[in-house]
Design a protein around this motif. Sequence first.
Motif, PDB file in Angstrom:
ATOM      1  N   SER A 362     -13.166   0.518   8.304  1.00  0.00           N
ATOM      2  CA  SER A 362     -13.032   1.259   7.045  1.00  0.00           C
ATOM      3  C   SER A 362     -12.003   0.593   6.140  1.00  0.00           C
ATOM      4  O   SER A 362     -12.193   0.511   4.923  1.00  0.00           O
ATOM      5  CB  SER A 362     -12.621   2.707   7.330  1.00  0.00           C
ATOM      6  OG  SER A 362     -13.571   3.337   8.152  1.00  0.00           O
ATOM      7  N   PHE A 363     -10.901   0.113   6.727  1.00  0.00           N
ATOM      8  CA  PHE A 363      -9.913  -0.626   5.945  1.00  0.00           C
ATOM      9  C   PHE A 363     -10.546  -1.870   5.325  1.00  0.00           C
ATOM     10  O   PHE A 363     -10.291  -2.206   4.169  1.00  0.00           O
ATOM     11  CB  PHE A 363      -8.735  -1.045   6.837  1.00  0.00           C
ATOM     12  CG  PHE A 363      -7.698   0.022   7.025  1.00  0.00           C
ATOM     13  CD1 PHE A 363      -6.550   0.043   6.252  1.00  0.00           C
ATOM     14  CD2 PHE A 363      -7.864   1.010   7.975  1.00  0.00           C
ATOM     15  CE1 PHE A 363      -5.593   1.034   6.427  1.00  0.00           C
ATOM     16  CE2 PHE A 363      -6.925   2.007   8.159  1.00  0.00           C
ATOM     17  CZ  PHE A 363      -5.774   2.021   7.379  1.00  0.00           C
ATOM     18  N   GLY A 364     -11.373  -2.563   6.125  1.00  0.00           N
ATOM     19  CA  GLY A 364     -12.020  -3.783   5.627  1.00  0.00           C
ATOM     20  C   GLY A 364     -12.933  -3.509   4.452  1.00  0.00           C
ATOM     21  O   GLY A 364     -12.943  -4.255   3.466  1.00  0.00           O
ATOM     22  N   ILE A 365     -13.713  -2.413   4.535  1.00  0.00           N
ATOM     23  CA  ILE A 365     -14.630  -2.069   3.442  1.00  0.00           C
ATOM     24  C   ILE A 365     -13.850  -1.744   2.173  1.00  0.00           C
ATOM     25  O   ILE A 365     -14.193  -2.186   1.078  1.00  0.00           O
ATOM     26  CB  ILE A 365     -15.516  -0.872   3.862  1.00  0.00           C
ATOM     27  CG1 ILE A 365     -16.487  -1.300   4.970  1.00  0.00           C
ATOM     28  CG2 ILE A 365     -16.293  -0.316   2.669  1.00  0.00           C
ATOM     29  CD1 ILE A 365     -17.182  -0.151   5.671  1.00  0.00           C
ATOM     30  N   GLU A 366     -12.760  -0.976   2.315  1.00  0.00           N
ATOM     31  CA  GLU A 366     -11.987  -0.552   1.153  1.00  0.00           C
ATOM     32  C   GLU A 366     -11.180  -1.687   0.536  1.00  0.00           C
ATOM     33  O   GLU A 366     -10.993  -1.729  -0.680  1.00  0.00           O
ATOM     34  CB  GLU A 366     -11.029   0.589   1.557  1.00  0.00           C
ATOM     35  CG  GLU A 366     -11.725   1.890   1.920  1.00  0.00           C
ATOM     36  CD  GLU A 366     -12.348   2.575   0.722  1.00  0.00           C
ATOM     37  OE1 GLU A 366     -11.884   2.350  -0.407  1.00  0.00           O
ATOM     38  OE2 GLU A 366     -13.323   3.325   0.909  1.00  0.00           O
ATOM     39  N   LEU A 367     -10.688  -2.617   1.370  1.00  0.00           N
ATOM     40  CA  LEU A 367      -9.764  -3.639   0.881  1.00  0.00           C
ATOM     41  C   LEU A 367     -10.393  -5.026   0.764  1.00  0.00           C
ATOM     42  O   LEU A 367      -9.717  -5.971   0.361  1.00  0.00           O
ATOM     43  CB  LEU A 367      -8.534  -3.710   1.808  1.00  0.00           C
ATOM     44  CG  LEU A 367      -7.707  -2.414   1.875  1.00  0.00           C
ATOM     45  CD1 LEU A 367      -6.660  -2.510   2.970  1.00  0.00           C
ATOM     46  CD2 LEU A 367      -7.054  -2.104   0.547  1.00  0.00           C
TER      47      LEU A 367
END
Length: 941
Positions: A362-367
């Motif tokens: 989820s961090f990867g998708i957002e950032l």
Amino acid sequence: MAERGPAVRRRSRSGSGRKRSHVPVRPSAACSPVARKRQSPVGGGLPAESPCDNDSGEDMFGDYDSFCGNDSLLAQVDDIEHKYLQDGNVDVKAAGEIVLESGQSGVHREEQDHSGASENVVLKAEGGCPVPGRDLVDGNQEPAESLSDDLPLTQLLYFEEMDELSSAFRVSSVSEGRHECVNSSSDKIRSPSSLCADAEHRNRPTDFSSDPKCVLLKTGSLKDHLKSAMTGNAKAQTLQVSKTKQLKEAILSEEIFVARKAIESSSVDIGPFYGLPSKVKDLFRQLRGIETLYEWQHDCLMLESLQQRRNLIYSLPTSGGKTLVAEIIILQELLCRQKDVLMILPYVAIVQEKVWIQGLSSFGIELGFLVEEYAGSKGRFPPIKRRIKKSLYIATIEKGHALVNSLIETERINDLGLVVVDELHMLGEGSRGAVLEITLAKILYTSKNTQIIGMSATLNNVGDLQKFLQAEYYTNNFRPVELKEYVKVRDTIYAIDSKTENGFTFSRLLNFKYSSYLEKADPDHIIALVTEVIPKYSCLIFCPTKKNCENVASMVCKYLKKEFRAHMEKEKQDLIKNLKSIGNGSVCPVLKQTIPFGIAYHHSGLTNDERKSIEEAYSSGVLCLLACTATLAAGVNLPARRVILRAPYVANDFLKKNQYKQMIGRAGRAGIDSAGESILIVQEKDKHLVQDLVNNPLENCYSNLLLELTKGMQSLLLSLVGLKIAVTLEEVNDFMCGTLLGVQQQLLPKEKSLSEVIKDGLEDLIEKGLLKGRVSEKNHHSKCTLSITPLGKATYKGSIDLAYCNLLYRELKKGLEGLVLESNLHLLYLATPYDMTFSCSPDWMIYLRQFNQLSAAEQKVADIVGVPESFITKKASGQAIRKNVDSAVVNRLYLTFVLYTLLKETNIWSVSEKFNMSRGFVQNLLNSAASFASCLLHFCE
């Protein structure tokens, strides 16, 4: 920094009069990674230019002051500027608007007949950040609603603060600006851009009216700035992009840019959130519920060694929050330094938890970075080289080693900016520790720019590890929840107290009356200890063996009151239904009996899906008690109010201090329990051993390169030559001095030095036909180059254990002579992993039954590999065997029968029942066979 003037952007005019979406001027390359095409030149003593100036610095207007021969727009600017100096009641901004209106009436009168759009002025903050205000929004729209709908709270507060700042600026500019400009001999105007940048950097409002320097001053005249702005607007391309999306992207890019600059300069002020965009802080709050960091976490992140990108080892008790620090450092590397990151974790289950459950994806998708899983059969070698997005590789120890090898071979090891190792004490644990040591040694030797971070809760000889990793060390005894340790002997509970002579102090007697029948069934009083906490709180019971886990779970639920069944009854029934669907209609009888009471067992005999369902049910409170093996202690995050150790043993081995600390660390996890306690159940005969366990320090971490010869020293030497990291004896010696073994040379045999051990290892590889070259006494100091043979290359490329490489090669050659292709049995035999044959003990009646079900061609396969029918028949009937048959081959063929049945039936439950094996073992065999088949493919290539 050079100051920038206001940029003027014209609206597109067309015959239809349709208005186009209006966006701010894009930031300059010097200011942000969003746009990199235009850069503001800074020259000493020269007037600062607009970010939209052309590259050559040449004035596009030349000596002309007007755009047509009759009226002079810029001449009017001069007139108005002088008029402003004489009449102090006129605002500079108003003067600019008069100029624009005048210019429109005098120059573009025909165009205005078709389009009555007026010009907008966009002020740009220093660093490329657009100043939010009414100029960003079309005059016909509602004020900034569309821009703020989707923005995080931190960014909305920032916009409000900037709006107040600009309002204060306009008020002060009328009163004080006029006074300053009249008294000054120059007619220069200063942009508020630097003020905005300073306010954003410090994140606090500033009273501009109190500072006499904060007035409208500029190094060039208004005419120069209007010329410069119109030049840039003439060259700029207007994009058809949503204003909301562009503004959000600009803010995120600007924060990343500021953070990157701050980290590069190692300044004290490192941006919104430890050098990261404020969005990262929002994500930790949304996905993890983390509002603030512990004091030790802040101190660790501010360490000078981290600011200077030196290697670091840090150690804290379990549940202290070590992982969060590592994740922030990882995000700094991915977002600010734009480098790939490798995170090494000990087990497949932990890798999967980190990728999916803990939300790094989820961090990867957002950032805007990629999260790639390297565990089990997943992972690509070498990884795909990406131009824009950076990758976070989350890998097991073995997959991490293969990944590093592929990066070295393709000369991409410098793309790896950071390596994070969780459970660093694994360096001292058998063959997996040897592989981890090899991986880290290769990174240290081949890349001087890759930072290594290691963390663990159980480290003792840190000095050796510091020398090996060339690292700083940070430690703290912080634990967010107090942990009380107890030992139970008979019906008495003692508190563990290291200050006393024997390590124990009396605590209490068990307040639970047992009947004589119950005393026989539960001599260790587990039911008494469990019912003190469940079902209100959770409890873990660590058992020595898998069978003991199931027995304890059954025994506890047998003597619990019926009231326990009523707790979350519907959710328990849903869990049983879920397990039944996972097993294609079958569910374990023990689980069917225990789950209604909120109890289950957890060990490797369960399939992955069953384990995941039980873990989720325990985390959500549906299950309140788990009977588990020691592997759970180092596995996924399953906390408990009370942890009970059924016995101080793991299988038949007495408990180590490291293992004990890992187990009791599961008690009282932060944010879940207000307190935690552990109880170790001890028999009288083991009491003196437990006293040593409690009082002794943690075990030291020693190199396993010599103990695990084929997976350690020889494997390392082979890959060094194969990857051309070191191809002479001198280079190999130089490399080996940088390993943990090189630091701990006291582990070497007394009669041999490190160079002699290396020489023996290389000669052994040459003798096996894996290397070519000579390492004799004569050329000991010469530059004789070693090279790898095709068999050696196949072995290290396929990650084949050197103990089996020659055997595998012989079997493959034999297969070429007579491979039976009438069925898949022969191919399956070749893909059956060697290392699982030692954990297999065939049931001979099942063996004979499965053999008799084979066709004539398939029975021929058994004869070819070396297991004749007569041998299986005699074993099943209990007769004496005269002819010797290799037990490894016999066991391997038995496992092949399991895989062959699984290939035909595809149901793990029915196959496990047919061969009297646990479901978990069958699934593990299947996964290992898939991995070995992949290794086999690379070996053959």
